[in-house]
Design an enzyme around this catalytic site. Structure first.
Site, PDB file in Angstrom:
ATOM      1  N   ARG A 177       0.815  -1.237   0.000  1.00 49.66           N
ATOM      2  CA  ARG A 177       0.000   0.000   0.000  1.00 49.66           C
ATOM      3  C   ARG A 177       0.842   1.278   0.000  1.00 49.66           C
ATOM      4  NH1 ARG A 177      -3.217  -2.929   3.882  1.00 49.66           N
ATOM      5  NH2 ARG A 177      -4.854  -4.024   2.746  1.00 49.66           N
ATOM      6  N   LYS A 209       3.828  11.012 -11.961  1.00 53.32           N
ATOM      7  CA  LYS A 209       2.966  10.166 -12.788  1.00 53.32           C
ATOM      8  C   LYS A 209       3.652   8.824 -12.949  1.00 53.32           C
ATOM      9  CE  LYS A 209       0.207  13.131 -15.768  1.00 53.32           C
ATOM     10  NZ  LYS A 209      -0.044  13.538 -17.156  1.00 53.32           N
ATOM     11  N   GLU A 219      10.791  16.457 -25.548  1.00 50.05           N
ATOM     12  CA  GLU A 219      10.117  16.957 -24.342  1.00 50.05           C
ATOM     13  C   GLU A 219      10.708  18.319 -23.932  1.00 50.05           C
ATOM     14  OE1 GLU A 219       7.449  15.461 -23.303  1.00 50.05           O
ATOM     15  OE2 GLU A 219       7.653  13.275 -23.389  1.00 50.05           O
ATOM     16  N   LYS A 263       8.447  22.271 -15.083  1.00 50.78           N
ATOM     17  CA  LYS A 263       7.577  21.155 -14.685  1.00 50.78           C
ATOM     18  C   LYS A 263       7.197  21.270 -13.212  1.00 50.78           C
ATOM     19  CE  LYS A 263       6.223  16.499 -15.155  1.00 50.78           C
ATOM     20  NZ  LYS A 263       6.328  15.219 -15.830  1.00 50.78           N
ATOM     21  N   ARG A 308      -1.908  21.125 -15.736  1.00 53.78           N
ATOM     22  CA  ARG A 308      -0.910  20.067 -15.950  1.00 53.78           C
ATOM     23  C   ARG A 308      -1.120  19.379 -17.299  1.00 53.78           C
ATOM     24  NH1 ARG A 308       1.758  15.476 -11.978  1.00 53.78           N
ATOM     25  NH2 ARG A 308       3.035  14.595 -13.636  1.00 53.78           N
ATOM     26  N   HIS A 314       0.898  14.811 -27.237  1.00 50.34           N
ATOM     27  CA  HIS A 314       0.815  13.446 -26.703  1.00 50.34           C
ATOM     28  C   HIS A 314      -0.448  12.710 -27.146  1.00 50.34           C
ATOM     29  CE1 HIS A 314       4.172  14.815 -24.344  1.00 50.34           C
ATOM     30  NE2 HIS A 314       4.231  13.726 -23.614  1.00 50.34           N
ATOM     31  N   HIS A 336       0.602   9.365 -28.460  1.00 54.84           N
ATOM     32  CA  HIS A 336       0.237   8.077 -27.869  1.00 54.84           C
ATOM     33  C   HIS A 336      -0.433   7.186 -28.917  1.00 54.84           C
ATOM     34  CE1 HIS A 336       0.270   9.656 -23.415  1.00 54.84           C
ATOM     35  NE2 HIS A 336       1.481   9.419 -23.906  1.00 54.84           N
TER      36      HIS A 336
HETATM   37  P1  NAD Z   1      13.466   4.319 -21.787  1.00 55.46           P
HETATM   38  O1  NAD Z   1      13.241   4.293 -20.353  1.00 55.46           O
HETATM   39  O2  NAD Z   1      12.985   3.169 -22.610  1.00 55.46           O
HETATM   40  O3  NAD Z   1      15.038   4.522 -22.057  1.00 55.46           O
HETATM   41  C1  NAD Z   1      15.483   4.592 -23.372  1.00 55.46           C
HETATM   42  C2  NAD Z   1      16.599   3.577 -23.674  1.00 55.46           C
HETATM   43  O4  NAD Z   1      17.831   4.095 -23.188  1.00 55.46           O
HETATM   44  C3  NAD Z   1      16.415   2.232 -23.028  1.00 55.46           C
HETATM   45  O5  NAD Z   1      16.894   1.240 -23.891  1.00 55.46           O
HETATM   46  C4  NAD Z   1      17.302   2.336 -21.796  1.00 55.46           C
HETATM   47  O6  NAD Z   1      17.731   1.080 -21.310  1.00 55.46           O
HETATM   48  C5  NAD Z   1      18.454   3.136 -22.319  1.00 55.46           C
HETATM   49  N1  NAD Z   1      19.191   3.918 -21.354  1.00 55.46           N
HETATM   50  C6  NAD Z   1      18.694   4.598 -20.290  1.00 55.46           C
HETATM   51  N2  NAD Z   1      19.654   5.323 -19.740  1.00 55.46           N
HETATM   52  C7  NAD Z   1      20.786   5.089 -20.418  1.00 55.46           C
HETATM   53  C8  NAD Z   1      22.113   5.573 -20.323  1.00 55.46           C
HETATM   54  N3  NAD Z   1      22.449   6.498 -19.426  1.00 55.46           N
HETATM   55  N4  NAD Z   1      23.025   5.103 -21.191  1.00 55.46           N
HETATM   56  C9  NAD Z   1      22.679   4.203 -22.154  1.00 55.46           C
HETATM   57  N5  NAD Z   1      21.430   3.736 -22.321  1.00 55.46           N
HETATM   58  C10 NAD Z   1      20.501   4.184 -21.456  1.00 55.46           C
HETATM   59  O7  NAD Z   1      12.820   5.623 -22.464  1.00 55.46           O
HETATM   60  P2  NAD Z   1      12.684   7.133 -21.984  1.00 55.46           P
HETATM   61  O8  NAD Z   1      12.673   7.928 -23.223  1.00 55.46           O
HETATM   62  O9  NAD Z   1      13.636   7.472 -20.909  1.00 55.46           O
HETATM   63  O10 NAD Z   1      11.234   7.162 -21.329  1.00 55.46           O
HETATM   64  C11 NAD Z   1      10.077   6.934 -22.092  1.00 55.46           C
HETATM   65  C12 NAD Z   1       8.984   6.522 -21.162  1.00 55.46           C
HETATM   66  O11 NAD Z   1       8.715   7.575 -20.245  1.00 55.46           O
HETATM   67  C13 NAD Z   1       7.673   6.202 -21.856  1.00 55.46           C
HETATM   68  O12 NAD Z   1       7.153   5.005 -21.350  1.00 55.46           O
HETATM   69  C14 NAD Z   1       6.784   7.372 -21.475  1.00 55.46           C
HETATM   70  O13 NAD Z   1       5.427   7.015 -21.418  1.00 55.46           O
HETATM   71  C15 NAD Z   1       7.320   7.743 -20.138  1.00 55.46           C
HETATM   72  N6  NAD Z   1       7.064   9.137 -19.750  1.00 55.46           N
HETATM   73  C16 NAD Z   1       6.547   9.360 -18.528  1.00 55.46           C
HETATM   74  C17 NAD Z   1       6.334  10.642 -18.091  1.00 55.46           C
HETATM   75  C18 NAD Z   1       5.829  10.898 -16.703  1.00 55.46           C
HETATM   76  O14 NAD Z   1       5.485  12.040 -16.398  1.00 55.46           O
HETATM   77  N7  NAD Z   1       5.805   9.918 -15.842  1.00 55.46           N
HETATM   78  C19 NAD Z   1       6.671  11.725 -18.916  1.00 55.46           C
HETATM   79  C20 NAD Z   1       7.208  11.468 -20.168  1.00 55.46           C
HETATM   80  C21 NAD Z   1       7.412  10.162 -20.576  1.00 55.46           C
HETATM   81  N1  GLY Z   2       4.480  14.194 -18.883  1.00 53.75           N
HETATM   82  C1  GLY Z   2       3.204  14.740 -18.541  1.00 53.75           C
HETATM   83  C2  GLY Z   2       3.031  15.030 -17.095  1.00 53.75           C
HETATM   84  O1  GLY Z   2       3.893  14.742 -16.283  1.00 53.75           O
HETATM   85  O2  GLY Z   2       2.029  15.516 -16.717  1.00 53.75           O
END
Ligand code: NAD
Ligand code: GLY
Length: 359
Positions: free
Chosen positions: A120, A142, A184, A226, A240, A247, A251
């Protein structure tokens, strides 16, 4: 080191930005309710950064359980989440165990969700290692996994206790992933920071060359933006949603192409171009401004054309977006360059934007 505070009333926390902040284990230690952590990472990041972090924590008397997941957006699933729970339960991790996300947005989103629901709720810390995660996903709480019927559909709002954005980790990031993070970054300029958009136009080549000062400035500016937006509207009841510029289309691209085929940042870039085409069709931006957006995305190594999934498929995928309200698709609209709002788009404009912005 630069510090940005995320001033959420019930749970404020700091983002530490700089080269080498991964070594800030004293800062981590001071936050732990129990000297026990689980580091959640993946098979790509583990060989690069896991041992260094694990040994530094253990040297402080902190017990470490490493959990190494498969790498990829296609593994951002309920099934992979269960691997985290299996490992935590097998090791009898308690409610005071802190989870540490060591990785990009996929690892951060899954670890945050695991932390929100394990027993939890347990504390968690974000150590983002991609540009995208440092400027966006690690901040704001998020958390989610994907569902075959929709991106990030199963999740929770759950804030970390600390974000450590070590710019040195970007040295090993592949250039395609670095560009995805820049999508981004550019988003912040477009939604409500024209000055930053213009700074990016001047400095995009420095960023592409991973210049230390330019990167530190950009990451800090994005985190400030942010943090301000999230502190004012943690649960996305209003502004927000602006962070989702591009997106709704993006998406649909990710789900429509199959998760992992287009990177999230690439899909957001093409999605922002579709939003820009819609804005041009509605005369809220000029042809010259449309060209400026396109040129900046191209200079960042990003796609400016979306895949041609067909208008019907786009409309069907977008009808499942989390911003759908009473059956109506909500879009983030550019009301001018560097200023956005949430609203609806007439279907004929959506179709015309898709016609202009798809391959
Ligand atoms: P990811 O986490 O898949 O990382 C990208 C690639 O880079 C992966 O293969 C990873 O293993 C590799 N990698 C990571 N760090 C590395 C490093 N320092 N050196 C070498 N390789 C490395 O992708 P991302 O672009 O970081 O994140 C995308 C995800 O984030 C999506 O699922 C998206 O929905 C999510 N997202 C969430 C929010 C939020 O607010 N929570 C906002 C934007 C995106
Ligand atoms: N990446 C969108 C949010 O954090 O709200």
């Amino acid at each position: 080191m630069r510090i940005v505070n995320v001033d959420i009333a019930h749970s404020p926390y700091d983002i530490l930005i700089g080269k080498g902040v991964l070594a800030s284990v004293q800062t981590i230690k001071a936050l732990l309710p129990l000297p026990q952590v689980a580091i959640i990472t993946n098979t790509t990041i583990a060989p690069l950064y896991l041992a260094g972090l694990q040994h530094a924590l253990e040297a402080q008397g902190i017990g470490v359980l490493p959990i190494v997941l498969p790498d990829g957006e296609q593994y951002k699933t309920w099934e992979t989440l269960n691997l985290i729970f299996d490992a935590l339960l097998t090791a009898r991790c308690e409610r005071k165990t802190t989870l540490i996300a060591l990785g990009g947005g996929v690892i951060g989103d899954m670890t945050g969700f695991a932390a929100a629901v394990y027993q939890r709720g347990v504390p968690f810390i974000q150590i983002p290692t991609t540009l995208l995660a440092q400027v966006d996903s690690s901040v704001g709480g998020k958390t989610a996994v994907n569902h075959p019927l929709g991106k990030n559909m199963i999740g929770a709002f759950y804030q970390p206790k600390l974000v450590l954005a070590d710019l040195s980790t970007l040295d090993t990031l592949p250039s395609r992933e670095f560009s995805a993070g820049l999508a981004e970054v550019i988003k912040y300029g477009l939604i409500d920071d024209l000055e930053f958009f213009e700074w990016l136009e001047v400095n995009i080549d420095r960023l592409m060359a991973r210049d230390d000062d330019a990167l530190a400035y950009a990451v800090e500016r994005c985190c400030e933006n942010k943090a301000r937006i999230v502190a004012a509207d943690e649960k996305e009841n209003g502004q927000r949603a602006l962070l989702n510029l591009g997106h709704t289309f993006g998406h649909a691209i990710e789900a429509g192409m199959g998760y992992g085929v287009w990177l999230h940042g690439e899909a957001v870039a093409a999605g922002m171009m579709l939003a820009a085409h819609a804005a041009r069709l509605q005369s809220t931006i000029t042809e010259v401004e449309l060209g400026r957006i396109k040129a900046l995305l191209q200079a960042a190594g990003l796609p400016v054309k979306a895949p041609d999934l067909g208008a019907e498929r786009y409309l069907s995928l977008m009808a499942q977006d989390k911003k759908v309200d009473a059956g109506k698709i909500k879009f983030i609209l550019l009301e001018k360059l560097g200023q956005s709002c949430i609203g609806e788009l007439p279907e004929d404009i959506v179709r015309a934007a898709l016609a202009a912005g798809c391959n």
